[in-house]
Design a protein around this motif. Structure first.
Motif, mmCIF file in Angstrom:
data_model
loop_
_atom_site.group_PDB
_atom_site.id
_atom_site.type_symbol
_atom_site.label_atom_id
_atom_site.label_comp_id
_atom_site.label_asym_id
_atom_site.label_seq_id
_atom_site.Cartn_x
_atom_site.Cartn_y
_atom_site.Cartn_z
ATOM 1 N N LEU A 1 47.448 -74.304 45.209
ATOM 2 C CA LEU A 1 46.892 -74.283 46.568
ATOM 3 C C LEU A 1 48.029 -74.174 47.566
ATOM 4 O O LEU A 1 48.937 -75.012 47.566
ATOM 5 N N SER A 2 47.980 -73.153 48.391
ATOM 6 C CA SER A 2 48.980 -73.015 49.451
ATOM 7 C C SER A 2 48.282 -72.730 50.772
ATOM 8 O O SER A 2 47.254 -72.053 50.813
ATOM 9 N N VAL A 3 48.851 -73.273 51.828
ATOM 10 C CA VAL A 3 48.362 -73.060 53.191
ATOM 11 C C VAL A 3 49.558 -72.630 54.027
ATOM 12 O O VAL A 3 50.616 -73.259 53.975
ATOM 13 N N THR A 4 49.375 -71.557 54.803
ATOM 14 C CA THR A 4 50.447 -71.043 55.639
ATOM 15 C C THR A 4 49.994 -70.999 57.093
ATOM 16 O O THR A 4 49.281 -70.082 57.502
ATOM 17 N N PRO A 5 50.352 -72.009 57.897
ATOM 18 C CA PRO A 5 50.096 -71.913 59.334
ATOM 19 C C PRO A 5 50.988 -70.809 59.917
ATOM 20 O O PRO A 5 52.113 -70.608 59.452
ATOM 21 N N PHE A 6 50.474 -70.088 60.918
ATOM 22 C CA PHE A 6 51.262 -69.016 61.526
ATOM 23 C C PHE A 6 50.967 -68.919 63.014
ATOM 24 O O PHE A 6 49.940 -69.410 63.500
ATOM 25 N N ALA A 7 51.886 -68.273 63.720
ATOM 26 C CA ALA A 7 51.728 -68.001 65.153
ATOM 27 C C ALA A 7 52.425 -66.688 65.438
ATOM 28 O O ALA A 7 53.355 -66.301 64.732
ATOM 29 N N GLY A 8 51.945 -65.982 66.471
ATOM 30 C CA GLY A 8 52.588 -64.716 66.776
ATOM 31 C C GLY A 8 52.118 -64.084 68.063
ATOM 32 O O GLY A 8 51.376 -64.685 68.846
ATOM 33 N N LEU A 9 52.564 -62.840 68.239
ATOM 34 C CA LEU A 9 52.208 -62.034 69.397
ATOM 35 C C LEU A 9 51.646 -60.700 68.926
ATOM 36 O O LEU A 9 52.114 -60.143 67.927
ATOM 37 N N ARG A 10 50.665 -60.192 69.657
ATOM 38 C CA ARG A 10 50.042 -58.894 69.371
ATOM 39 C C ARG A 10 50.099 -58.045 70.637
ATOM 40 O O ARG A 10 49.565 -58.440 71.675
ATOM 41 N N TRP A 11 50.762 -56.901 70.549
ATOM 42 C CA TRP A 11 50.818 -55.958 71.662
ATOM 43 C C TRP A 11 49.866 -54.810 71.361
ATOM 44 O O TRP A 11 49.855 -54.261 70.260
ATOM 45 N N MET A 12 49.016 -54.458 72.351
ATOM 46 C CA MET A 12 48.125 -53.305 72.242
ATOM 47 C C MET A 12 48.505 -52.306 73.324
ATOM 48 O O MET A 12 48.687 -52.680 74.487
ATOM 49 N N LEU B 1 53.922 -59.394 65.662
ATOM 50 C CA LEU B 1 55.072 -60.155 65.205
ATOM 51 C C LEU B 1 54.582 -61.575 64.972
ATOM 52 O O LEU B 1 53.963 -62.170 65.867
ATOM 53 N N SER B 2 54.806 -62.119 63.770
ATOM 54 C CA SER B 2 54.348 -63.474 63.500
ATOM 55 C C SER B 2 55.335 -64.234 62.632
ATOM 56 O O SER B 2 56.139 -63.652 61.903
ATOM 57 N N TYR B 3 55.240 -65.555 62.735
ATOM 58 C CA TYR B 3 56.052 -66.458 61.931
ATOM 59 C C TYR B 3 55.115 -67.450 61.257
ATOM 60 O O TYR B 3 54.199 -67.982 61.891
ATOM 61 N N GLY B 4 55.328 -67.694 59.964
ATOM 62 C CA GLY B 4 54.541 -68.673 59.236
ATOM 63 C C GLY B 4 55.415 -69.466 58.290
ATOM 64 O O GLY B 4 56.538 -69.055 57.951
ATOM 65 N N TYR B 5 54.883 -70.610 57.880
ATOM 66 C CA TYR B 5 55.609 -71.462 56.944
ATOM 67 C C TYR B 5 54.631 -71.932 55.871
ATOM 68 O O TYR B 5 53.663 -72.630 56.175
ATOM 69 N N GLU B 6 54.887 -71.536 54.626
ATOM 70 C CA GLU B 6 53.982 -71.856 53.520
ATOM 71 C C GLU B 6 54.167 -73.300 53.057
ATOM 72 O O GLU B 6 55.282 -73.760 52.831
ATOM 73 N N LEU B 7 53.046 -73.992 52.917
ATOM 74 C CA LEU B 7 53.010 -75.364 52.430
ATOM 75 C C LEU B 7 52.152 -75.399 51.177
ATOM 76 O O LEU B 7 51.183 -74.647 51.070
ATOM 77 N N GLY B 8 52.472 -76.256 50.247
ATOM 78 C CA GLY B 8 51.647 -76.388 49.059
ATOM 79 C C GLY B 8 52.390 -76.009 47.803
ATOM 80 O O GLY B 8 53.622 -75.997 47.757
#
Length: 146
Positions: A53-64, A42-49
Protein backbone atom coordinates in the motif's frame (compact mmCIF):
# COMPACT_ATOMS: atom_id res chain seq x y z
CA UNK A 1 -24.48 27.10 -26.63
CA UNK A 2 -22.56 25.06 -29.13
CA UNK A 3 -21.43 21.73 -27.71
CA UNK A 4 -17.70 21.48 -27.06
CA UNK A 5 -16.32 18.36 -28.68
CA UNK A 6 -13.90 16.00 -26.99
CA UNK A 7 -10.42 15.97 -28.44
CA UNK A 8 -7.24 13.93 -28.37
CA UNK A 9 -4.22 15.34 -26.58
CA UNK A 10 -0.67 14.15 -27.14
CA UNK A 11 2.45 15.05 -25.27
CA UNK A 12 4.97 13.76 -22.79
CA UNK A 13 5.50 13.42 -19.08
CA UNK A 14 8.89 13.36 -17.43
CA UNK A 15 9.50 12.28 -13.84
CA UNK A 16 12.57 12.66 -11.62
CA UNK A 17 12.57 10.58 -8.44
CA UNK A 18 14.79 10.25 -5.43
CA UNK A 19 14.72 10.00 -1.66
CA UNK A 20 13.46 13.59 -1.73
CA UNK A 21 10.26 12.68 -3.66
CA UNK A 22 8.95 12.89 -7.22
CA UNK A 23 9.04 15.89 -9.53
CA UNK A 24 6.86 15.57 -12.63
CA UNK A 25 6.49 17.78 -15.71
CA UNK A 26 3.86 17.14 -18.38
CA UNK A 27 3.09 18.91 -21.66
CA UNK A 28 -0.02 18.27 -23.79
CA UNK A 29 -1.29 19.68 -27.07
CA UNK A 30 -4.53 19.23 -29.02
CA UNK A 31 -3.78 17.00 -32.01
CA UNK A 32 -7.31 17.09 -33.51
CA UNK A 33 -7.29 20.92 -33.70
CA UNK A 34 -10.55 21.27 -31.76
CA UNK A 35 -9.19 24.07 -29.60
CA UNK A 36 -5.52 24.22 -30.73
CA UNK A 37 -4.45 24.70 -27.13
CA UNK A 38 -1.74 23.44 -24.85
CA UNK A 39 -1.39 22.51 -21.21
CA UNK A 40 1.68 22.28 -18.97
CA UNK A 41 1.68 20.68 -15.52
CA UNK A 42 4.37 20.73 -12.85
CA UNK A 43 3.89 18.73 -9.65
CA UNK A 44 5.76 17.43 -6.64
CA UNK A 45 4.80 14.35 -4.63
CA UNK A 46 6.22 12.22 -1.87
CA UNK A 47 5.41 8.50 -1.71
CA UNK A 48 4.54 7.04 1.68
CA UNK A 49 3.94 3.39 2.49
CA UNK A 50 5.36 0.10 1.34
CA UNK A 51 5.06 -2.43 -1.49
CA UNK A 52 1.50 -3.46 -0.66
CA UNK A 53 0.00 0.00 0.00
CA UNK A 54 1.43 3.35 -1.02
CA UNK A 55 -0.03 6.84 -0.87
CA UNK A 56 1.53 9.80 -2.65
CA UNK A 57 0.29 13.27 -1.66
CA UNK A 58 1.07 15.82 -4.39
CA UNK A 59 0.74 19.50 -5.23
CA UNK A 60 1.36 21.45 -8.39
CA UNK A 61 0.52 24.05 -10.98
CA UNK A 62 -1.42 23.70 -14.25
CA UNK A 63 -1.04 26.26 -17.04
CA UNK A 64 -3.66 26.35 -19.82
CA UNK A 65 -3.13 28.34 -23.02
CA UNK A 66 -5.76 30.93 -23.94
CA UNK A 67 -7.05 28.68 -26.75
CA UNK A 68 -7.65 25.77 -24.36
CA UNK A 69 -9.11 27.85 -21.52
CA UNK A 70 -11.39 29.84 -23.83
CA UNK A 71 -12.65 26.71 -25.64
CA UNK A 72 -13.95 25.09 -22.45
CA UNK A 73 -14.81 28.11 -20.26
CA UNK A 74 -15.48 30.96 -22.70
CA UNK A 75 -18.71 32.14 -24.32
CA UNK A 76 -18.44 33.02 -28.00
CA UNK A 77 -20.27 36.15 -29.21
CA UNK A 78 -22.71 33.99 -31.21
CA UNK A 79 -23.54 32.06 -28.01
CA UNK A 80 -24.25 35.15 -25.91
CA UNK A 81 -27.67 35.60 -24.33
CA UNK A 82 -29.07 38.17 -21.85
CA UNK A 83 -28.12 35.96 -18.88
CA UNK A 84 -24.92 34.73 -20.55
CA UNK A 85 -22.77 37.51 -22.00
CA UNK A 86 -19.86 36.82 -24.34
CA UNK A 87 -16.73 36.04 -22.36
CA UNK A 88 -13.16 35.39 -23.48
CA UNK A 89 -10.77 33.51 -21.19
CA UNK A 90 -7.04 34.30 -21.35
CA UNK A 91 -4.31 31.81 -20.50
CA UNK A 92 -4.44 30.84 -16.85
CA UNK A 93 -2.44 29.06 -14.18
CA UNK A 94 -4.13 27.21 -11.33
CA UNK A 95 -2.91 25.33 -8.28
CA UNK A 96 -3.92 21.76 -7.45
CA UNK A 97 -3.44 19.27 -4.63
CA UNK A 98 -4.32 15.63 -4.25
CA UNK A 99 -3.19 12.12 -3.50
CA UNK A 100 -2.57 8.94 -5.47
CA UNK A 101 -2.94 5.54 -3.81
CA UNK A 102 -2.01 2.04 -4.92
CA UNK A 103 -3.03 -1.17 -3.16
CA UNK A 104 -1.52 -4.39 -4.48
CA UNK A 105 -4.05 -7.21 -4.68
CA UNK A 106 -1.48 -9.74 -5.84
CA UNK A 107 1.63 -10.06 -7.96
CA UNK A 108 0.07 -8.40 -11.04
CA UNK A 109 -3.20 -6.81 -9.88
CA UNK A 110 -3.58 -3.47 -8.10
CA UNK A 111 -6.25 -0.96 -7.21
CA UNK A 112 -5.16 2.54 -8.12
CA UNK A 113 -6.91 5.76 -7.17
CA UNK A 114 -6.47 9.50 -7.51
CA UNK A 115 -8.28 12.19 -5.58
CA UNK A 116 -7.48 15.76 -6.65
CA UNK A 117 -8.77 19.28 -6.10
CA UNK A 118 -8.02 22.35 -8.25
CA UNK A 119 -8.64 26.02 -7.54
CA UNK A 120 -9.94 27.78 -10.65
CA UNK A 121 -8.37 31.16 -11.26
CA UNK A 122 -10.59 34.25 -11.42
CA UNK A 123 -10.36 34.39 -15.23
CA UNK A 124 -12.08 30.98 -15.37
CA UNK A 125 -14.37 31.38 -12.35
CA UNK A 126 -15.74 34.71 -13.62
CA UNK A 127 -17.04 33.06 -16.79
CA UNK A 128 -20.85 33.15 -16.92
CA UNK A 129 -20.91 29.37 -17.51
CA UNK A 130 -18.79 28.46 -14.44
CA UNK A 131 -20.53 28.20 -11.06
CA UNK A 132 -17.79 27.06 -8.67
CA UNK A 133 -14.29 28.32 -8.02
CA UNK A 134 -12.94 24.81 -7.48
CA UNK A 135 -12.93 21.54 -9.40
CA UNK A 136 -12.48 18.02 -8.10
CA UNK A 137 -11.64 14.63 -9.54
CA UNK A 138 -11.89 11.06 -8.28
CA UNK A 139 -10.54 8.14 -10.30
CA UNK A 140 -10.46 4.51 -9.22
CA UNK A 141 -9.07 1.79 -11.49
CA UNK A 142 -8.19 -1.86 -11.38
CA UNK A 143 -4.87 -2.45 -13.12
CA UNK A 144 -2.95 -5.51 -14.26
CA UNK A 145 0.75 -5.34 -15.03
CA UNK A 146 2.21 -7.49 -17.78
Amino acid sequence: MEEREMTLDAGFTGTAEGDWGQLEVGVLTDVLDRHSGQEVRLSYGYELGDRSLSVTPFAGLRWMSDDLADYYYGVRPAEAAPARPAYEVPSTTSAFVGARARYRLGERWSLFGVLAWQRLEDEVHESPIVEDDTSGMLLITLTRSL
